[in-house]
Design an enzyme around this catalytic site. Structure first.
Site, PDB file in Angstrom:
ATOM      1  CE  LYS A  28      -3.991  -2.091   0.125  1.00  0.00           C
ATOM      2  NZ  LYS A  28      -5.092  -1.982  -0.793  1.00  0.00           N
ATOM      3  CB  ALA A  64       1.204   6.269  -0.535  1.00  0.00           C
ATOM      4  CD  GLU A  92       0.624  16.207   7.330  1.00  0.00           C
ATOM      5  OE1 GLU A  92       0.019  15.182   7.217  1.00  0.00           O
ATOM      6  OE2 GLU A  92       0.059  17.275   7.705  1.00  0.00           O
ATOM      7  CD  GLU A 139      -2.112  16.498   2.429  1.00  0.00           C
ATOM      8  OE1 GLU A 139      -1.539  16.603   1.179  1.00  0.00           O
ATOM      9  OE2 GLU A 139      -1.305  16.067   3.066  1.00  0.00           O
ATOM     10  N   GLY A 158      -3.305  17.503   7.956  1.00  0.00           N
ATOM     11  CA  GLY A 158      -3.788  17.199   9.320  1.00  0.00           C
ATOM     12  C   GLY A 158      -2.719  16.715  10.169  1.00  0.00           C
TER      13      GLY A 158
END
Ligand code: 1HE
Length: 270
Positions: free
Chosen positions: A36, A73, A123, A143, A151
């Site tokens: 993933k 990712a 992040e 985003e 976030g």
């Protein structure tokens, strides 16, 4: 001593989405969900926190990396649609706590970046203390395109590396920076060939682990806070931190070693 799991922290053994190896004084923590693309689901973000707050005392620096073709990712988008507004706020606050456990944890973290470093992946990277990018790395904040907002601390940490204008561009237009642009703009401090990132990060981590612990503490804990203060308040905090660090036995011995010609001089790289 090298072992997959430290005997003192059996807890680390149950972190299935992370591969953790400890070769004292370095711990290697790897995001391990390559199918993933290391997308960060709720389980993975909590496992990161567990790993960082349970580092054995013998660990003096961490190398963080991602398994497979990409560093990360970002947020696992498959978990997003079920969240209410209230759950969304709490989810973001959880990320903040986890990113804080990296940035303001016990030891410096050197992250190896390759392939996609996007969204929440960026992040995570910006919560680390040093970033080593391989040539394949690229940075995006999709985003904006996904109809959401950062976030996981990105709005506070990414502009401190590249400025508000660059982050605005990345979010509004979907601009993706390649490894060279990221290096030039300060997203990474080192840029190396593909496949060379881990060795470079380990070399840096070894050097960091050799510092006096209070010096590393001051750099990690005081520097970013001083940057958020007024100059006058920052200088006051600096004085306190400097006095604490230089009062430590480790500092006194290191200074004595230099004066007695037992310590290395500052040298330009050959
Ligand atoms: C995912 C995710 C994901 C891959 N959530 N499942 N992040 C993004 O918007 C980035 C979305 N991902 C991509 O753009 C691409 O996957 C990559 C450029 C990173 C890699 O491409 P590629 O061709 O190597 O892989 P792939 O075929 O796209 O993905 C492989 C699998 O991973 C596939 O699942 P499969 O079941 O079809 O095999 C993908 O669906 C899955 N996958 N990325 C869920 N992100 C704290 S707030 C942070 C907010 C954000 O991070 S927003 C940004 C989210």
């Amino acid at each position: 001593m090298t072992h997959a799991f430290h005997p003192a922290t059996g807890l680390l053994a149950s972190l299935g989405l992370l591969a953790i190896e400890i070769a004292e004084p370095i711990a290697h923590v790897k995001l391990n969900r390559p199918a993933k693309r290391n997308a960060v689901n709720d389980a993975l973000v909590l496992q990161l926190q567990t790993a960082f707050i349970n580092l054995p005392a013998a660990v003096k620096a961490v190398v963080l990396s991602g398994a497979g073709e990409h560093f990360c990712a970002g947020l696992d988008l498959s978990e997003l649609s079920d969240r209410s507004v209230a759950e969304g706020v709490l989810h973001s606050r959880t990320w903040h706590a986890v990113m804080d456990s990296i940035q303001f944890g016990r030891v410096p973290v050197v992250v190896v970046l390759h392939g996609a470093v996007v969204g929440g992946g960026l992040e995570i990277a910006s919560s680390c203390h040093l970033r080593v990018a391989e040539a394949s790395a690229y940075y995006g904040l999709p985003e904006g395109q996904r109809g959401i907002f950062v976030g996981g601390g990105g709005s506070a940490r990414v502009p401190r590396l590249v400025g508000v204008a660059t982050m605005t561009d990345m979010m509004l237009t979907g601009r993706v920076l390649d490894a060279q642009e990221g290096y030039q703009r300060g997203l990474s401090q080192y840029l190396v060939a593909d496949g060379a990132g881990f060795a470079k990060a380990c070399e840096l981590a070894e050097r960091i682990a050799g510092n006096a612990p209070l010096s590393n503490f001051a750099v990690m804990q005081a520097l970013p806070r001083i940057a958020d203060l007024s100059q006058s308040d920052g200088l006051f905090v600096e004085s306190l931190m400097a006095a604490i660090a230089q009062g430590d036995d480790a500092a006194k011995e290191r200074v004595r070693a230099f004066l007695e010609k037992r310590a290395a001089k500052v040298e330009k790289k050959p």
